[in-house]
Design a protein around this motif. Structure first.
Motif, PDB file in Angstrom:
ATOM      1  N   VAL A 246       0.810  -1.228   0.000  1.00 48.40           N
ATOM      2  CA  VAL A 246       0.000   0.000   0.000  1.00 48.40           C
ATOM      3  C   VAL A 246       0.843   1.278   0.000  1.00 48.40           C
TER       4      VAL A 246
ATOM      5  N   GLY B 125       1.019   5.068   0.396  1.00 40.90           N
ATOM      6  CA  GLY B 125      -0.009   5.276   1.402  1.00 40.90           C
ATOM      7  C   GLY B 125      -0.846   6.517   1.193  1.00 40.90           C
ATOM      8  N   ARG B 126      -1.760   6.730   2.152  1.00 36.77           N
ATOM      9  CA  ARG B 126      -2.663   7.904   2.116  1.00 36.77           C
ATOM     10  C   ARG B 126      -2.859   8.393   3.535  1.00 36.77           C
TER      11      ARG B 126
ATOM     12  N   GLY C 105      -6.321   7.433   4.594  1.00 36.50           N
ATOM     13  CA  GLY C 105      -6.710   6.065   4.290  1.00 36.50           C
ATOM     14  C   GLY C 105      -6.916   5.223   5.531  1.00 36.50           C
TER      15      GLY C 105
ATOM     16  N   GLU D 123      -2.557   2.171   5.278  1.00 35.46           N
ATOM     17  CA  GLU D 123      -2.228   3.262   4.357  1.00 35.46           C
ATOM     18  C   GLU D 123      -1.669   4.466   5.102  1.00 35.46           C
TER      19      GLU D 123
ATOM     20  N   GLY E 239       2.579  -0.800  -4.860  1.00 32.83           N
ATOM     21  CA  GLY E 239       2.522  -0.524  -3.432  1.00 32.83           C
ATOM     22  C   GLY E 239       3.637  -1.090  -2.594  1.00 32.83           C
TER      23      GLY E 239
END
Length: 330
Positions: A108, A111-112, A115, A119, A188
């Protein structure tokens, strides 16, 4: 507005510092505080060491803590930042994936910030830690269901200079195998994000289902060799496994993964680093439905070296049971 990830200490401060990498809270859990060690001795390369990417690979978190005890006296220049567990939730649960969101952290990145928790961890590592590093050692151990030789691996990159640097650093660990592992384009992954930023990232893999004292000593010696080779610490390189004083540099292709032909209990009949001919017996598959069914022989598709072999256990059809390798073509 969401809180942003941050360190609770100044990583630019000289000497030894400890604190936390704060991963902001989200809808699924509260904020996380990941313990971080930093030793800054001034001019020189900056090394980031991470463990616990996968929670059922515990050698990395243990060795990372040993390194944090060793470095204050041994380190002479540069900066080393150590995060023993970048996924503490998975480590606590002894699971490969994060138990809250079920995601594989190593799929992942970058990431975010808004998220799920995996993430958000990836975002914090990518946003806060990775920009400070020139080199990354990501400590893995292949998981409890496989047997592999102690190795340093990397995935091939198009940048020839970066590839040469990675192989050189990996070989300095003096572990039995340095492996260039071709893989399907999996989005990812931590190393992909690092390589896209021009960072050198190598990944240790130490196979086996148990965390033994002998294995930990070998793993730690190998990582120390890598740190010494970078010029960050004083000391003489050691041979982590004295029976393997001549290390091998190998490559594994996507086609070198061998899947099980059916469901059943896999019984290995060879060992890692065995050199096998095409058609050599690798293992047998035994039916759980019938005692009269003949076992299915699983054979090597080509002449090669057995890099990894699945521990005896139940497997599904097409599930990987072995990986093969051969000398790297320079």
């Amino acid at each position: 507005m969401n809180e942003v990830p941050h360190l609770t200490f100044d990583p630019g401060a000289s000497g030894v510092s400890t604190g936390h990498l704060v991963v902001p809270k989200g809808a699924d859990c509260e904020a996380l505080s990941l313990p971080v060690f930093s030793c800054n001795r001034g001019k020189g390369p900056s090394l980031l060491i991470t463990g616990g990417n996968h929670g059922n690979e515990l050698e990395g978190p243990i060795v990372a803590r040993r390194l944090a005890e060793w470095l204050p006296e041994a380190q002479t220049c540069g900066r080393v930042i150590i995060v023993p567990e970048i996924n503490p939730l998975a480590v606590q649960a002894w699971t490969r994936n994060t138990p809250i969101d079920g995601k594989n952290l190593n799929r992942v990145f970058p990431g975010r910030v808004d998220g799920s928790v995996s993430e958000r961890i990836a975002d914090a590592v990518s946003r806060v830690l990775l920009p400070m590093a020139d080199i990354v050692f990501d400590l893995h151990s292949f998981g409890p269901t496989w047997d592999i030789p102690p190795s340093v691996i990397m995935h091939p990159v198009a940048d020839a200079d970066l590839m040469t640097k990675m192989i050189g650093i990996a070989e300095a660990f003096k572990l039995p195998v340095t492996l260039v592992w071709e893989h399907n384009d999996t989005p990812g992954m931590f190393d992909t994000v690092a390589h896209n930023q021009g960072k050198v990232l190598v990944c240790t893999e130490f196979g086996g289902g148990t965390v033994s004292a002998g294995a930990l000593a070998q793993y730690e010696a190998g990582v120390r060799n890598g740190i010494i080779a970078l010029g960050l610490a004083e000391g003489e390189a050691d041979h982590p496994l004295r029976e393997h004083k001549s290390s091998r540099t190998l490559e594994t292709l996507v086609s070198d993964e061998l899947g099980s032909p059916a469901r059943g209990i896999f019984e290995p009949v060879c060992s890692v680093l065995d050199e096998v001919k095409q058609g050599a017996l690798i293992g047998v598959l035994r039916s759980m439905e019938s005692l009269s069914a003949h076992p299915i022989e699983i054979c090597a598709p080509t002449a090669s070296v057995v890099y990894a072999i699945r521990s005896g256990g139940y497997v599904d059809g097409n599930e990987a049971v072995a990986f093969f390798a051969r000398p790297l073509k320079v």
